[in-house]
Design a protein around this motif. Structure first.
Motif, PDB file in Angstrom:
ATOM      1  N   TYR A 172       0.858  -1.185   0.000  1.00  0.00           N
ATOM      2  CA  TYR A 172       0.000   0.000   0.000  1.00  0.00           C
ATOM      3  C   TYR A 172       0.895   1.236   0.000  1.00  0.00           C
ATOM      4  CZ  TYR A 172      -3.283   3.468   1.971  1.00  0.00           C
ATOM      5  OH  TYR A 172      -4.048   4.581   2.223  1.00  0.00           O
ATOM      6  N   LYS A 193       0.734   5.557  -0.247  1.00  0.00           N
ATOM      7  CA  LYS A 193      -0.103   6.766  -0.211  1.00  0.00           C
ATOM      8  C   LYS A 193       0.773   7.994  -0.375  1.00  0.00           C
ATOM      9  CE  LYS A 193      -1.983   8.222   3.690  1.00  0.00           C
ATOM     10  NZ  LYS A 193      -2.925   8.349   4.830  1.00  0.00           N
ATOM     11  N   GLN A 195      -4.699  13.353  -2.845  1.00  0.00           N
ATOM     12  CA  GLN A 195      -4.287  12.088  -2.219  1.00  0.00           C
ATOM     13  C   GLN A 195      -4.393  10.959  -3.233  1.00  0.00           C
ATOM     14  OE1 GLN A 195      -5.330  10.739   1.963  1.00  0.00           O
ATOM     15  NE2 GLN A 195      -6.646   9.354   0.786  1.00  0.00           N
ATOM     16  N   THR A 252      -3.630   6.820  -3.654  1.00  0.00           N
ATOM     17  CA  THR A 252      -3.295   5.562  -2.995  1.00  0.00           C
ATOM     18  C   THR A 252      -3.239   4.452  -4.032  1.00  0.00           C
ATOM     19  OG1 THR A 252      -5.603   5.004  -2.479  1.00  0.00           O
ATOM     20  CG2 THR A 252      -4.369   6.255  -0.831  1.00  0.00           C
ATOM     21  N   ASP A 295      -6.592   1.254  -7.035  1.00  0.00           N
ATOM     22  CA  ASP A 295      -6.011   2.588  -6.834  1.00  0.00           C
ATOM     23  C   ASP A 295      -7.111   3.626  -6.687  1.00  0.00           C
ATOM     24  OD1 ASP A 295      -3.639   1.234  -7.318  1.00  0.00           O
ATOM     25  OD2 ASP A 295      -3.590   1.819  -9.430  1.00  0.00           O
TER      26      ASP A 295
END
Length: 494
Positions: A215, A217, A253, A255, A274
Motif C-alpha cells: 500500500y 499513499k 491524495q 493511494t 487505486d
C-alpha cells in the motif's frame, strides 16, 4: 468525464481532522522557540497565536521565510517494517507590518499597527508505504459494501459503456453501490445467484489464509492562511489586537494497493486497486487577543481563535484490475471523475493563555497553553443524514486537545540563541488512533542593525494507526511520522 456523486461514506472524520489541525510553521524565530509567543508578540507568525502581537513591534518591517520539509514515515503492518521519505521546499511565511506611532500626547493610544501575513498553516506533502502479510483481504472491502445491494442494480444496461454505468450508479444510487459495482466487474466478488436480479448476497473470489499486500499513499497540497491584522498599544502596558484569517486549501491524495499471495485454488490471483482524491476550497476565521505588561519582567497574554468555517469541493477517481476482471474494466480510470456537492466543515475554536518572563535585553522564557475541544468539529450541512451520523461518531471519538509550548531566547551582543519544546495531546479519546505529538527546536539569529537573518531546526514526532481502507481492514498499520524542518528567514526593518 464526470457526474455528481452521492456523498454517502465519502466525507468523514479524517477530513475533519485534516483541516482542524495545523503544523507549527511560520518564521524561523517562531519555530526556533517552538511557537511560544502568545505573551511576547513582535514576530509575524506570533499573530497566529495572539493578534495583539503586532503592536509590540517597535518599527515597520518585512519578513520572508523559506523551509525545507523532510517527512520520514516508519510503518509496521503485521510485523513487517517499511520506511518512506518525502522532501519538499516551500515559502513558509511572507508578510510585513506597518507601525504608526501617535504624535498626540493627549491620547492613551501610543501606536497602531497594521499587518498582512501569509503562513503555510499546513503542508500536506507526504508519502507512506506499507507492506505485510496478513489475514484481511481487499475482498472484505467490497463484500461489506455489496451485501444487501440488489444484483440487478449493478448490471450494465444495453448500449451503456462500463464507465458510464460506474458514474451513473455513483450519482443515482451512491458510494456503497458504486463500490459493489467495482468489486463485481473487477472480479473480486460475485453474487450467490447470478440468475437472480434480486440477489443481495455476495461471495469472494479470493481464497486465502494470508495475503501479501503493498500500500502506497502520496499526498500533496497545502492549507495556507492569509492574515489581516489590526492592533494597538494602549498606554504603556496593554496591547490589543484582532485578525481576519482567510484560508486557501488544495489537497491531493493518491493511494495504490496491490494484493497477491492467494491459495493455489483461488479463482483470483492478484488485485490492484487505486484511488485518487482531490479537494479544493477556502475557509475563514477570526481571532482576538491581548497582552498585558505586568512589570518590567513579566508579561501575560490571552487569545481566542474562532472556529474556521471551510467550504470544500471533492472529486474522486478509481481504477481496479485483476485476472478475473471484466475485459472493459480499464475504461474506468482516473479520467472518469466522481464530482461531489459542496460541503462545509466547522473546526473547533481555540483558547490560548500565555506567560513570558523577560530578563532585560539579555533574554526571555515564554510559555503557552492552548485548549481545543475536537469533539465540537462537524461536517455540514448537519441536516444531511450521512453527515449527522458522522458527526455523532466524531463526537464519540474525538476529545480535548491540550497544547503546551515553552521557548527561550538568549542574546550575546548581535547573536541570539533559541530553543523550544512542544507537546500536543492526541485528538482521539483513546490516545492511540493518533498519538501525542512531541517536538523540540533550536535556532540562531544574527542582527545586522537594519536587518536580521534567522535559522531554525525543528523535529516533531507523532504515531498514528493508518487504516488502509474505510471498511474491511480492522487491523491498521502503525505509522510513526518524524517531521523535520530547516528554516531560513530574513527580516528587513523599514
Amino acid at each position: 468525464m464526470g457526474l455528481s456523486c452521492l456523498a454517502i461514506s465519502a466525507q468523514n472524520i479524517d477530513d475533519v481532522l485534516r483541516y482542524s489541525t495545523e503544523n507549527l510553521q511560520g518564521t524561523a524565530r517562531f519555530q526556533g522557540m517552538a511557537g511560544a509567543f502568545g505573551a511576547l508578540g513582535g514576530d509575524m507568525s506570533a499573530l497566529n497565536i495572539n493578534p495583539a502581537g503586532s503592536a509590540v513591534f517597535a518599527n515597520s518591517l518585512f519578513t520572508i521565510t523559506g523551509a525545507n520539509y523532510h517527512q520520514n514515515n516508519e510503518s509496521t503492518y503485521f510485523g513487517s517494517p517499511a520506511t518512506e521519505v518525502r522532501n519538499s521546499v516551500d515559502i513558509s511565511q511572507l508578510g510585513g507590518v506597518f507601525v504608526f506611532k501617535s504624535r498626540n500626547p493627549n491620547t492613551p493610544w501610543q501606536k497602531i499597527s497594521l499587518a498582512l501575513n501569509y503562513d503555510m498553516a499546513r503542508n500536506f506533502d507526504n508519502e507512506v508505504f506499507v507492506n505485510g502479510n496478513g489475514n484481511q483481504g481487499i475482498d472484505n472491502y467490497f463484500l461489506n459494501f455489496a451485501q444487501g445491494v440488489p444484483f440487478g442494480s449493478l448490471l450494465i444496461q444495453d448500449g451503456e459503456f462500463i464507465e458510464e454505468a460506474y458514474l451513473d450508479i455513483g450519482a443515482n444510487l451512491g458510494f456503497r453501490e458504486q463500490q459493489a459495482f467495482l468489486g463485481y466487474y473487477g472480479g473480486v466478488i460475485d453474487p450467490v445467484d447470478e440468475t437472480d436480479n434480486n440477489n443481495t448476497a455476495y461471495v469472494s473470489n479470493a481464497v486465502y489464509n494470508n495475503v501479501d499486500q503493498q500500500y502506497f499513499k502520496r499526498t500533496n497540497g497545502y492549507n495556507s492562511k492569509l492574515t489581516v491584522n489590526l492592533a494597538g498599544q494602549y498606554q504603556q502596558n496593554l496591547f490589543l489586537g484582532a485578525s481576519l484569517n482567510f484560508h486557501d486549501v488544495l489537497f491531493d491524495q493518491y493511494t495504490e494497493f496491490t494484493e497477491t499471495g492467494y491459495d493455489a485454488s483461488s479463482p483470483v490471483s492478484f488485485v490492484n486497486f487505486d484511488n485518487y482524491l482531490r479537494t479544493e476550497g477556502s475557509g475563514f476565521s477570526f481571532s482576538l487577543g491581548a497582552i498585558a505588561v505586568m512589570n518590567e519582567n513579566v508579561r501575560i497574554g490571552g487569545s481566542y481563535q474562532s472556529p474556521t468555517w471551510y467550504r470544500l469541493l471533492d472529486d474522486t477517481s478509481q481504477r481496479i484490475n485483476s485476472d478475473l476482471a471484466d475485459s472493459e474494466i480499464g475504461f474506468i480510470d482516473f479520467n472518469v471523475v466522481n464530482l461531489f456537492d459542496e460541503y462545509r466543515i466547522k473546526t473547533p475554536a481555540k483558547l490560548t493563555g500565555s506567560l513570558a518572563i523577560v530578563f532585560g535585553p539579555q533574554g526571555l522564557i515564554s510559555f503557552d497553553y492552548g485548549y481545543q475541544d475536537m469533539a465540537e468539529a462537524e461536517l455540514r450541512p448537519v441536516s444531511d443524514p450521512a453527515f449527522s451520523d458522522e458527526n455523532t461518531f466524531i463526537a464519540s471519538q474525538l476529545g480535548q486537545v491540550n497544547t503546551y509550548r515553552i521557548g527561550g531566547e538568549y542574546r550575546i551582543e548581535n547573536l541570539s540563541l533559541r530553543g523550544g519544546y512542544r507537546f500536543e495531546s492526541s485528538p482521539y479519546e483513546d490516545g492511540v488512533t493518533v498519538g501525542d505529538l512531541t517536538a523540540f527546536s533550536f535556532g540562531l539569529g544574527f542582527n545586522f542593525g537594519g536587518s536580521r537573518l534567522d535559522l531554525a531546526f525543528s523535529r516533531a514526532e507523532q504515531s498514528r494507526q493508518n487504516t488502509l481502507f474505510v471498511t474491511g481492514f480492522p487491523s491498521p498499520a502503525n505509522v510513526t511520522n518524524i517531521n523535520t524542518n530547516v528554516l531560513v528567514g530574513y527580516t528587513l526593518n523599514l
